[in-house]
Enzyme design. Structure first.
Site, PDB file in Angstrom:
ATOM      1  N   ARG A  88     -11.851   8.963  12.459  1.00 36.70           N
ATOM      2  CA  ARG A  88     -11.863   9.047  13.912  1.00 36.70           C
ATOM      3  C   ARG A  88     -10.534   9.566  14.458  1.00 36.70           C
ATOM      4  O   ARG A  88     -10.402   9.700  15.666  1.00 36.70           O
ATOM      5  CB  ARG A  88     -12.119   7.661  14.501  1.00 36.70           C
ATOM      6  CG  ARG A  88     -13.574   7.391  14.899  1.00 36.70           C
ATOM      7  CD  ARG A  88     -13.632   5.973  15.372  1.00 36.70           C
ATOM      8  NE  ARG A  88     -14.702   5.622  16.231  1.00 36.70           N
ATOM      9  CZ  ARG A  88     -15.829   5.006  15.862  1.00 36.70           C
ATOM     10  NH1 ARG A  88     -16.074   4.788  14.606  1.00 36.70           N
ATOM     11  NH2 ARG A  88     -16.701   4.632  16.761  1.00 36.70           N
ATOM     12  N   ARG A 172     -14.592   3.686  25.009  1.00 42.20           N
ATOM     13  CA  ARG A 172     -14.976   4.301  23.727  1.00 42.20           C
ATOM     14  C   ARG A 172     -15.080   5.825  23.866  1.00 42.20           C
ATOM     15  O   ARG A 172     -14.667   6.559  22.969  1.00 42.20           O
ATOM     16  CB  ARG A 172     -16.311   3.716  23.242  1.00 42.20           C
ATOM     17  CG  ARG A 172     -16.152   2.292  22.718  1.00 42.20           C
ATOM     18  CD  ARG A 172     -17.467   1.550  22.672  1.00 42.20           C
ATOM     19  NE  ARG A 172     -18.357   1.978  21.620  1.00 42.20           N
ATOM     20  CZ  ARG A 172     -19.656   1.673  21.574  1.00 42.20           C
ATOM     21  NH1 ARG A 172     -20.202   0.947  22.537  1.00 42.20           N
ATOM     22  NH2 ARG A 172     -20.396   2.087  20.571  1.00 42.20           N
TER      23      ARG A 172
HETATM   24  P1  AMP Z   1     -18.936   2.098  15.664  1.00 42.55           P
HETATM   25  O1  AMP Z   1     -19.850   1.086  15.114  1.00 42.55           O
HETATM   26  O2  AMP Z   1     -18.698   3.258  14.738  1.00 42.55           O
HETATM   27  O3  AMP Z   1     -19.306   2.548  17.056  1.00 42.55           O
HETATM   28  O4  AMP Z   1     -17.493   1.383  15.808  1.00 42.55           O
HETATM   29  C1  AMP Z   1     -17.312   0.254  16.646  1.00 42.55           C
HETATM   30  C2  AMP Z   1     -15.841   0.013  16.906  1.00 42.55           C
HETATM   31  O5  AMP Z   1     -15.165  -0.248  15.686  1.00 42.55           O
HETATM   32  C3  AMP Z   1     -15.079   1.175  17.534  1.00 42.55           C
HETATM   33  O6  AMP Z   1     -15.210   1.222  18.939  1.00 42.55           O
HETATM   34  C4  AMP Z   1     -13.658   0.847  17.094  1.00 42.55           C
HETATM   35  O7  AMP Z   1     -13.101  -0.225  17.854  1.00 42.55           O
HETATM   36  C5  AMP Z   1     -13.866   0.332  15.686  1.00 42.55           C
HETATM   37  N1  AMP Z   1     -13.872   1.428  14.684  1.00 42.55           N
HETATM   38  C6  AMP Z   1     -14.900   1.823  13.896  1.00 42.55           C
HETATM   39  N2  AMP Z   1     -14.541   2.823  13.086  1.00 42.55           N
HETATM   40  C7  AMP Z   1     -13.252   3.096  13.368  1.00 42.55           C
HETATM   41  C8  AMP Z   1     -12.306   4.043  12.880  1.00 42.55           C
HETATM   42  N3  AMP Z   1     -12.638   4.933  11.932  1.00 42.55           N
HETATM   43  N4  AMP Z   1     -11.055   4.022  13.407  1.00 42.55           N
HETATM   44  C9  AMP Z   1     -10.696   3.137  14.351  1.00 42.55           C
HETATM   45  N5  AMP Z   1     -11.530   2.219  14.875  1.00 42.55           N
HETATM   46  C10 AMP Z   1     -12.805   2.189  14.392  1.00 42.55           C
END
Ligand code: AMP
Length: 215
Positions: A88, A172
């Site tokens: 990310r 986000r």
């Molecule tokens: P997701 O399920 O991919 O939408 O991720 C949910 C949350 O987890 C994100 O909003 C971030 O707070 C954290 N997160 C997930 N993947 C990452 C990543 N690669 N780098 C930083 N934060 C992450």
């Protein structure tokens, strides 16, 4: 087997398509979001540390997520990885390249799922999942057949994510545009970027991804 990244803003359908690839091609989904949510419920120090950050919709530190991916890659043999929600940031992208190189693996495609912001808000604010099998539903576009019961496994454990609300989503999206969208140019320059229309029907998106993988 090919290793791919699914790239796109929250709600683009990365998780849904990743699950499909796991079912249809026996690929391995590596979702840092799922790993972090697991850490959150496990009550570890790291879990507590990331919980608040995630709930606000901010990114957790590169060190933490790179560490999680490193552990998983070391534990899994073979390949066929779907990186879902990782990398990310540019730092994470460089770290992934180094990790794959170290284990003699390649990154075969980066698939960008294109969607517009208005669609994301509608998708995310109605989203819920089955806590038992992970099936993804939506209040309007994909409700369960029987209220409160998962169509796939019959569980009643249907949950909404703490960060699937309008406020956290704003953060986000901002995080995505500031820190993650530069990866589109990064992978384009490396000749690895492919794009699909993430607004198409779920099956059509799946077919577009399959075409890329079968090339
Ligand atoms: P997701 O399920 O991919 O939408 O991720 C949910 C949350 O987890 C994100 O909003 C971030 O707070 C954290 N997160 C997930 N993947 C990452 C990543 N690669 N780098 C930083 N934060 C992450």
């Amino acid at each position: 087997m090919a290793n791919i990244i699914l790239l796109g803003p929250p709600g683009a359908g990365k998780g849904t398509q990743a699950k499909r690839l796991v079912d249809e091609r026996a690929m391995v989904q590596l979702s840092t979001g799922d790993m972090l949510r697991e850490a959150k419920t496990s009550g570890t120090e790291m879990g507590k540390l990331v919980a608040e950050v995630m709930e606000r919709g901010q990114l957790v530190t590169d060190e933490i997520v790179i560490g999680l991916i490193e552990e998983k890659l070391a534990a899994e043999s073979g390949g066929g990885f779907i990186f879902d929600g990782f990398p990310r940031t540019l730092k994470q992208a460089d770290a992934l390249a180094a990790l794959l190189a170290r284990t003699g693996q390649t990154l075969d495609s980066v698939i960008e799922m294109q969607v517009d912001d208005a669609a994301l808000v509608a998708r995310i604010t109605g989203r819920f999942t089955c806590g038992a099998c992970g099936e993804v539903y939506h209040d309007v576009t994909r409700p369960t057949k029987v209220d409160g019961t998962c169509d796939v496994c019959g569980s009643h454990d249907l949950k909404r994510r703490a960060d699937d609300n309008a406020d956290a989503l704003k953060t986000r999206l901002m995080e995505y545009y500031k820190k993650t969208s530069p990866l589109i140019g990064y992978y384009y320059a490396k000749g690895q970027l492919e794009s699909v229309d993430g607004l198409a029907e779920m099956d059509a998106v799946g077919e577009a991804i399959a075409k890329i993988l079968d090339k």
